[in-house]
Design a protein around this motif. Structure first.
Motif, PDB file in Angstrom:
ATOM      1  N   ARG A   6       0.838  -1.196   0.000  1.00  0.00           N
ATOM      2  CA  ARG A   6       0.000   0.000   0.000  1.00  0.00           C
ATOM      3  C   ARG A   6       0.880   1.257   0.000  1.00  0.00           C
ATOM      4  NH1 ARG A   6      -2.232  -1.251   6.015  1.00  0.00           N
ATOM      5  NH2 ARG A   6      -0.220  -1.110   7.050  1.00  0.00           N
ATOM      6  N   VAL A   7       0.298   2.356  -0.410  1.00  0.00           N
ATOM      7  CA  VAL A   7       0.979   3.656  -0.435  1.00  0.00           C
ATOM      8  C   VAL A   7       0.408   4.485   0.704  1.00  0.00           C
ATOM      9  CG1 VAL A   7       1.378   5.760  -1.755  1.00  0.00           C
ATOM     10  CG2 VAL A   7       1.348   3.564  -2.913  1.00  0.00           C
ATOM     11  N   VAL A   8       1.300   4.981   1.569  1.00  0.00           N
ATOM     12  CA  VAL A   8       0.899   5.797   2.713  1.00  0.00           C
ATOM     13  C   VAL A   8       1.726   7.086   2.732  1.00  0.00           C
ATOM     14  CG1 VAL A   8       0.143   3.856   4.140  1.00  0.00           C
ATOM     15  CG2 VAL A   8       2.532   4.556   4.201  1.00  0.00           C
ATOM     16  N   GLN A   9       1.229   8.073   3.503  1.00  0.00           N
ATOM     17  CA  GLN A   9       1.941   9.348   3.623  1.00  0.00           C
ATOM     18  C   GLN A   9       2.282   9.585   5.087  1.00  0.00           C
ATOM     19  OE1 GLN A   9      -0.255  12.893   2.589  1.00  0.00           O
ATOM     20  NE2 GLN A   9       1.627  14.044   2.191  1.00  0.00           N
ATOM     21  N   LYS A  22      -0.331  -5.439   6.491  1.00  0.00           N
ATOM     22  CA  LYS A  22      -0.258  -6.380   7.594  1.00  0.00           C
ATOM     23  C   LYS A  22      -1.506  -6.210   8.445  1.00  0.00           C
ATOM     24  CE  LYS A  22       3.249  -3.295   9.404  1.00  0.00           C
ATOM     25  NZ  LYS A  22       4.122  -2.729   8.506  1.00  0.00           N
ATOM     26  N   LYS A  23      -1.651  -7.062   9.423  1.00  0.00           N
ATOM     27  CA  LYS A  23      -2.852  -7.018  10.248  1.00  0.00           C
ATOM     28  C   LYS A  23      -2.893  -5.763  11.115  1.00  0.00           C
ATOM     29  CE  LYS A  23      -3.542 -11.960  10.447  1.00  0.00           C
ATOM     30  NZ  LYS A  23      -3.609 -13.157  11.291  1.00  0.00           N
ATOM     31  N   ALA A  24      -1.756  -5.362  11.641  1.00  0.00           N
ATOM     32  CA  ALA A  24      -1.699  -4.150  12.471  1.00  0.00           C
ATOM     33  C   ALA A  24      -1.719  -2.927  11.564  1.00  0.00           C
ATOM     34  CB  ALA A  24      -0.440  -4.156  13.307  1.00  0.00           C
ATOM     35  N   ASN A  25      -2.458  -1.919  11.995  1.00  0.00           N
ATOM     36  CA  ASN A  25      -2.557  -0.691  11.205  1.00  0.00           C
ATOM     37  C   ASN A  25      -1.533   0.354  11.660  1.00  0.00           C
ATOM     38  OD1 ASN A  25      -4.550  -1.469   9.444  1.00  0.00           O
ATOM     39  ND2 ASN A  25      -6.211  -0.813  10.792  1.00  0.00           N
ATOM     40  N   THR A  26      -0.339  -0.073  11.994  1.00  0.00           N
ATOM     41  CA  THR A  26       0.736   0.846  12.339  1.00  0.00           C
ATOM     42  C   THR A  26       1.890   0.637  11.369  1.00  0.00           C
ATOM     43  OG1 THR A  26       1.721  -0.722  13.881  1.00  0.00           O
ATOM     44  CG2 THR A  26       0.143   0.871  14.785  1.00  0.00           C
ATOM     45  N   TRP A  27       2.631   1.680  11.140  1.00  0.00           N
ATOM     46  CA  TRP A  27       3.788   1.590  10.265  1.00  0.00           C
ATOM     47  C   TRP A  27       4.817   2.623  10.701  1.00  0.00           C
ATOM     48  CZ3 TRP A  27       5.097   5.601   6.796  1.00  0.00           C
ATOM     49  CH2 TRP A  27       4.162   6.620   6.707  1.00  0.00           C
ATOM     50  N   GLN A  28       6.064   2.450  10.246  1.00  0.00           N
ATOM     51  CA  GLN A  28       7.162   3.339  10.604  1.00  0.00           C
ATOM     52  C   GLN A  28       7.682   4.024   9.348  1.00  0.00           C
ATOM     53  OE1 GLN A  28      10.638   1.443  12.208  1.00  0.00           O
ATOM     54  NE2 GLN A  28      11.385   3.333  13.148  1.00  0.00           N
ATOM     55  N   ASN A  37       0.045   5.570  13.177  1.00  0.00           N
ATOM     56  CA  ASN A  37      -1.102   4.757  12.796  1.00  0.00           C
ATOM     57  C   ASN A  37      -1.474   5.053  11.359  1.00  0.00           C
ATOM     58  OD1 ASN A  37      -1.377   3.586  15.349  1.00  0.00           O
ATOM     59  ND2 ASN A  37      -2.612   5.315  16.080  1.00  0.00           N
ATOM     60  N   LEU A  38      -2.093   4.090  10.722  1.00  0.00           N
ATOM     61  CA  LEU A  38      -2.528   4.259   9.339  1.00  0.00           C
ATOM     62  C   LEU A  38      -3.773   5.127   9.323  1.00  0.00           C
ATOM     63  CD1 LEU A  38      -2.181   3.419   6.364  1.00  0.00           C
ATOM     64  CD2 LEU A  38      -3.773   1.571   6.833  1.00  0.00           C
ATOM     65  N   LEU A  39      -3.686   6.318   8.728  1.00  0.00           N
ATOM     66  CA  LEU A  39      -4.822   7.218   8.634  1.00  0.00           C
ATOM     67  C   LEU A  39      -5.515   7.082   7.289  1.00  0.00           C
ATOM     68  CD1 LEU A  39      -3.316  10.443  10.241  1.00  0.00           C
ATOM     69  CD2 LEU A  39      -4.791   8.735  11.303  1.00  0.00           C
ATOM     70  N   LYS A  40      -4.712   6.996   6.226  1.00  0.00           N
ATOM     71  CA  LYS A  40      -5.287   6.913   4.892  1.00  0.00           C
ATOM     72  C   LYS A  40      -4.376   6.087   4.012  1.00  0.00           C
ATOM     73  CE  LYS A  40      -7.010   9.750   1.127  1.00  0.00           C
ATOM     74  NZ  LYS A  40      -7.148  11.102   0.593  1.00  0.00           N
ATOM     75  N   GLU A  41      -4.986   5.230   3.246  1.00  0.00           N
ATOM     76  CA  GLU A  41      -4.254   4.409   2.281  1.00  0.00           C
ATOM     77  C   GLU A  41      -4.526   5.012   0.902  1.00  0.00           C
ATOM     78  OE1 GLU A  41      -5.109   0.047   0.776  1.00  0.00           O
ATOM     79  OE2 GLU A  41      -4.362   0.051   2.850  1.00  0.00           O
TER      80      GLU A  41
END
Length: 166
Positions: A6-9, A22-28, A37-41
């Protein structure tokens, strides 16, 4: 089945990046190392598709920032130009050309009554104070000066092995 990407900002540095789903909606963030936390994909797909999308989104973001910077720069230049015009208008008005040192120097004293003693005093002082700098300061002859033999010496020893050579 291939891995979903996925593409995140990033919230802090505003860069678009790819991230594994992944199952968790967190990323670094890979740039500023901010855990979030994942706000928008923005996009989901294969690795090649996400990579092209990230390059495109980051290019658009960079172009928008350049436009804003150019806009701020022109606004700043216009403000500076207006300040210069105002300063030039103020400088073109005729100003009184006063001596700047007059504010710091005391005004000369003007005597109200002339006495006969003043010229005599000034003549005496002018005789004592000479403006000829080539002359020495002392006016008395050297004979009035103290000689080296008359000067007290605390460290002078009469029986020294060097006294024969002096």
């Amino acid at each position: 089945m291939s891995q979903q990407i996925r593409v995140v900002q990033c919230i802090q540095c505003k860069m678009y990046q790819v991230d594994f789903v992944k199952k968790a909606n967190t990323w670094q963030c890979k740039i500023c190392r901010e855990n979030q936390n994942l706000l928008k994909e923005f996009f989901r797909g294969s690795a090649a598709e996400c990579r092209v999308k990230v390059q495109h989104l980051n290019l658009e973001r960079g172009m928008q920032e350049d436009k804003l910077n150019a806009l701020f720069l022109t606004a700043k230049q216009q403000l500076e130009a207006e300040k210069d015009c105002l300063d030039n208008e103020e400088n073109t008005t005729p100003q009184k050309n006063a001596n700047k040192w007059a504010n710091y120097v005391d005004k000369p004293l003007v005597p109200t009554q002339k006495s006969t003693a003043e010229p005599r005093i000034t003549e005496e002082l002018s005789g004592e104070i000479s403006m000829d700098f080539k002359k020495t300061r002392r006016t008395e002859p050297r004979s009035f000066k103290r000689s080296a033999e008359n000067m007290p010496s605390a460290n002078k020893k009469s029986c020294s092995k060097w006294s024969d050579f002096l």
